[in-house]
Write an enzyme that holds these catalytic residues in place. Structure first.
Site, PDB file in Angstrom:
ATOM      1  N   GLY A  97      38.867  52.888  37.732  1.00  0.00           N
ATOM      2  CA  GLY A  97      40.173  52.276  37.958  1.00  0.00           C
ATOM      3  C   GLY A  97      40.514  51.312  36.829  1.00  0.00           C
ATOM      4  N   ARG A 125      43.485  57.076  44.427  1.00  0.00           N
ATOM      5  CA  ARG A 125      43.826  55.640  44.383  1.00  0.00           C
ATOM      6  C   ARG A 125      45.258  55.415  43.915  1.00  0.00           C
ATOM      7  NH1 ARG A 125      38.727  52.701  41.765  1.00  0.00           N
ATOM      8  NH2 ARG A 125      39.845  50.845  42.505  1.00  0.00           N
ATOM      9  N   SER A 170      44.936  41.300  42.020  1.00  0.00           N
ATOM     10  CA  SER A 170      44.294  42.409  41.304  1.00  0.00           C
ATOM     11  C   SER A 170      44.276  42.149  39.802  1.00  0.00           C
ATOM     12  CB  SER A 170      45.041  43.718  41.574  1.00  0.00           C
ATOM     13  OG  SER A 170      44.721  44.656  40.570  1.00  0.00           O
ATOM     14  N   ASP A 322      33.971  42.970  44.829  1.00  0.00           N
ATOM     15  CA  ASP A 322      33.088  44.135  44.684  1.00  0.00           C
ATOM     16  C   ASP A 322      31.769  43.976  45.454  1.00  0.00           C
ATOM     17  OD1 ASP A 322      34.968  45.437  43.195  1.00  0.00           O
ATOM     18  OD2 ASP A 322      34.125  44.853  41.255  1.00  0.00           O
ATOM     19  N   LYS A 349      39.442  50.703  46.992  1.00  0.00           N
ATOM     20  CA  LYS A 349      38.401  50.846  45.965  1.00  0.00           C
ATOM     21  C   LYS A 349      37.958  52.306  45.805  1.00  0.00           C
ATOM     22  CE  LYS A 349      38.668  46.586  45.102  1.00  0.00           C
ATOM     23  NZ  LYS A 349      39.375  46.173  43.899  1.00  0.00           N
ATOM     24  N   ARG A 353      36.356  51.017  51.265  1.00  0.00           N
ATOM     25  CA  ARG A 353      35.085  50.286  51.434  1.00  0.00           C
ATOM     26  C   ARG A 353      34.998  49.454  52.702  1.00  0.00           C
ATOM     27  NH1 ARG A 353      33.934  48.218  45.469  1.00  0.00           N
ATOM     28  NH2 ARG A 353      33.246  50.226  44.644  1.00  0.00           N
TER      29      ARG A 353
HETATM   30  C1  S3P Z   1      38.168  45.003  38.004  1.00  0.00           C
HETATM   31  C2  S3P Z   1      38.982  44.467  38.965  1.00  0.00           C
HETATM   32  C3  S3P Z   1      38.799  44.658  40.404  1.00  0.00           C
HETATM   33  C4  S3P Z   1      37.413  45.210  40.731  1.00  0.00           C
HETATM   34  C5  S3P Z   1      37.019  46.313  39.801  1.00  0.00           C
HETATM   35  C6  S3P Z   1      37.008  45.834  38.360  1.00  0.00           C
HETATM   36  C7  S3P Z   1      38.445  44.734  36.583  1.00  0.00           C
HETATM   37  O1  S3P Z   1      39.767  45.581  40.875  1.00  0.00           O
HETATM   38  O2  S3P Z   1      37.356  45.639  42.057  1.00  0.00           O
HETATM   39  O3  S3P Z   1      35.719  46.793  40.143  1.00  0.00           O
HETATM   40  O4  S3P Z   1      37.578  44.960  35.728  1.00  0.00           O
HETATM   41  O5  S3P Z   1      39.569  44.281  36.289  1.00  0.00           O
HETATM   42  P1  S3P Z   1      41.251  45.113  41.285  1.00  0.00           P
HETATM   43  O6  S3P Z   1      41.921  44.591  40.088  1.00  0.00           O
HETATM   44  O7  S3P Z   1      41.924  46.341  41.822  1.00  0.00           O
HETATM   45  O8  S3P Z   1      41.056  44.076  42.357  1.00  0.00           O
END
Ligand code: S3P
Length: 439
Positions: A97, A125, A170, A322, A349, A353
């Site tokens: 993601g 997602r 986020s 996480d 996620k 989760r």
């Molecule tokens: C991340 C942000 C988080 C996290 C992901 C890594 C990042 O997601 O859950 O594992 O590196 O910016 P969200 O931005 O969707 O909360």
């Protein structure tokens, strides 16, 4: 090697020191920033996992070369406008993601449409949360079902700054819009609910036209069009989210003790430590130092004699986002009823989760009450399992696999956990490091 893991024995008490692999969020951001730099950037201890390798392949698609030798990586940036946009580029973000979403912000000026695809989990997602704000800069997107991958970006050469309010907490949404702002004329202003801030720290370290005003629950970010980025040599610290598996294993193992070396303890990531302390676990941060704006330390953790239930304040959610599967395991052993709320993001996620946390606990015989965004967990301090538990069909979510392993080693029972190769996305060394605790 078979792809299912069988665990039939609890772990014995241990007293060890370990080092886990490089931080995933910082590794991916290092790849993306370095791909825009003028010249060669070098990273040591880059996380060599599928998510990060997918980031390196993505920039290769855009004409940016790299070299990897062990876990030292060099990226040969060609400047902010150095991507070679050509027809029919397809970027495969695989399971990531962070890669899929952040890179969209950098591609809003593409000359030709670019397609982004991902694996089965990523394709479920939400990408509308990124395409909506980025469209306001003046580019266009086409998404499957209006929200999913595959998506296509139709870039623009006429990008104008935007105002954006990020309300989910986020970091991926926030970072993608920061990248979009770096490509657009004028000053982009972002009001962002607190979330991990590695992108901001890198913007500050690189002296980009960027400013950050910290508030209590929201930050204000301003970013202007970037003309030049200096090269970025980086020694990637260890990942607290990977460390968390061992931190929780230790907390659940009476009389055990563990030191984890050189971990990133950025306060936007240490929700797990705050929660552990509230539950009565001893965690000590040793040899703290600052590195390029990031806080780093060794973490000493001691097995708890007993755990207190927690009514978890929602302002800790983003800093532990996480780690909740693991935190639920602590709650399963705590004395009393724990309550976690406002966790709607958890079902966004790699797998849903919150649902999977609940599934694992139910299989363990722990009573829970789950709603769409909250869970009550009725702890059992004497929990000891003997039954057979099978974990499968969880969209290969690496954190479901690793949490199940920690549950098996902590509570006993006969576990069969499918899809061991899921660890390759974030923590290929996980099982090897675990072995060192058993010796
Ligand atoms: C991340 C942000 C988080 C996290 C992901 C890594 C990042 O997601 O859950 O594992 O590196 O910016 P969200 O931005 O969707 O909360």
């Amino acid at each position: 090697m078979p792809n299912s893991l069988i665990i039939k024995k609890q772990i014995k008490k241990f007293n060890k020191q370990i080092t886990v692999s490089g931080d995933k969020s910082i590794s991916i951001r290092w790849v993306l920033f370095s791909s825009l730099a003028n010249g060669v950037s070098t990273a040591k201890n880059l996380l060599m996992s599928e998510d990060v390798l997918a980031a390196i392949s993505a920039i290769k698609q855009l004409g940016i070369k790299s070299k990897i030798n062990q876990n030292v990586c060099k990226i040969y940036g060609r400047g902010v406008d150095g991507y070679k946009y050509k027809k029919n580029i397809i970027i495969n973000a695989k399971n990531s993601g962070t890669l899929g979403r952040l890179i969209m912000g950098l591609l809003i000026n593409t000359r030709y449409p670019i397609k982004i695809i991902g694996d089965k989990s990523l394709s479920k997602r939400d990408f509308k949360r990124i395409s909506d704000p980025l469209s306001k800069f003046g580019c266009k997107f086409k998404l499957r079902k209006g929200k999913n991958l595959p998506l296509t970006i139709y870039g623009s050469r006429n990008l104008e700054a935007i105002n954006y309010s990020e309300k989910k907490g986020s970091a991926q949404c926030k970072s993608s819009v920061i990248f979009g702002g770096m490509r657009s004329r004028g000053t982009t202003i972002i009001k962002a609910k607190k979330s991990r801030n590695h992108t901001e720290l890198l913007c500050e370290y690189l002296n980009l036209p960027f400013s950050l005003k910290r508030g209590k629950s929201y930050d204000q970010i301003k970013v202007k069009k970037v003309k030049k980025i200096k090269t970025l040599d980086y020694n990637i610290p260890s990942d607290i989210s990977s460390s968390a598996f061992f931190i929780v294993l230790t907390a659940l193992s009476r009389d055990s003790k563990l030191i984890i070396k050189n971990v990133n303890i950025n306060s936007s990531r240490t929700g797990i430590i705050t929660i552990l302390k509230k539950m009565g676990v001893k965690v000590i941060l040793k040899k703290q130092k600052l590195y390029k704006g990031e806080k780093i330390s060794d973490i000493l953790i001691k097995g708890a004699k007993s755990l207190k239930a927690i009514n978890c304040p929602s302002n800790l959610n983003s800093g532990a986002i996480d780690e909740f599967l693991l935190i639920f395991l602590l709650a399963a052993k705590a004395k009393g009823i724990s309550y976690f709320k406002n966790l709607e993001e958890l079902n966004q996620k790699e797998s849903p989760r919150l649902d999977w946390g609940n599934n694992i606990l139910s299989k363990m015989g722990i009573k829970t009450i789950k709603t769409k965004n909250s869970i009550k967990i009725y702890g059992n301090p004497n929990l000891k399992l003997e039954k057979k538990i099978i974990i499968k069909n969880y969209l290969k979510d690496h954190r479901v696999f690793m949490t199940s392993v920690i549950a098996a080693l902590s509570f006993g029972g006969k576990w069969q956990i499918e899809d061991r190769d899921s660890i390759n996305t974030s923590f290929p060394n996980f099982l090897k490091i675990l072995e060192t605790l058993k010796k």
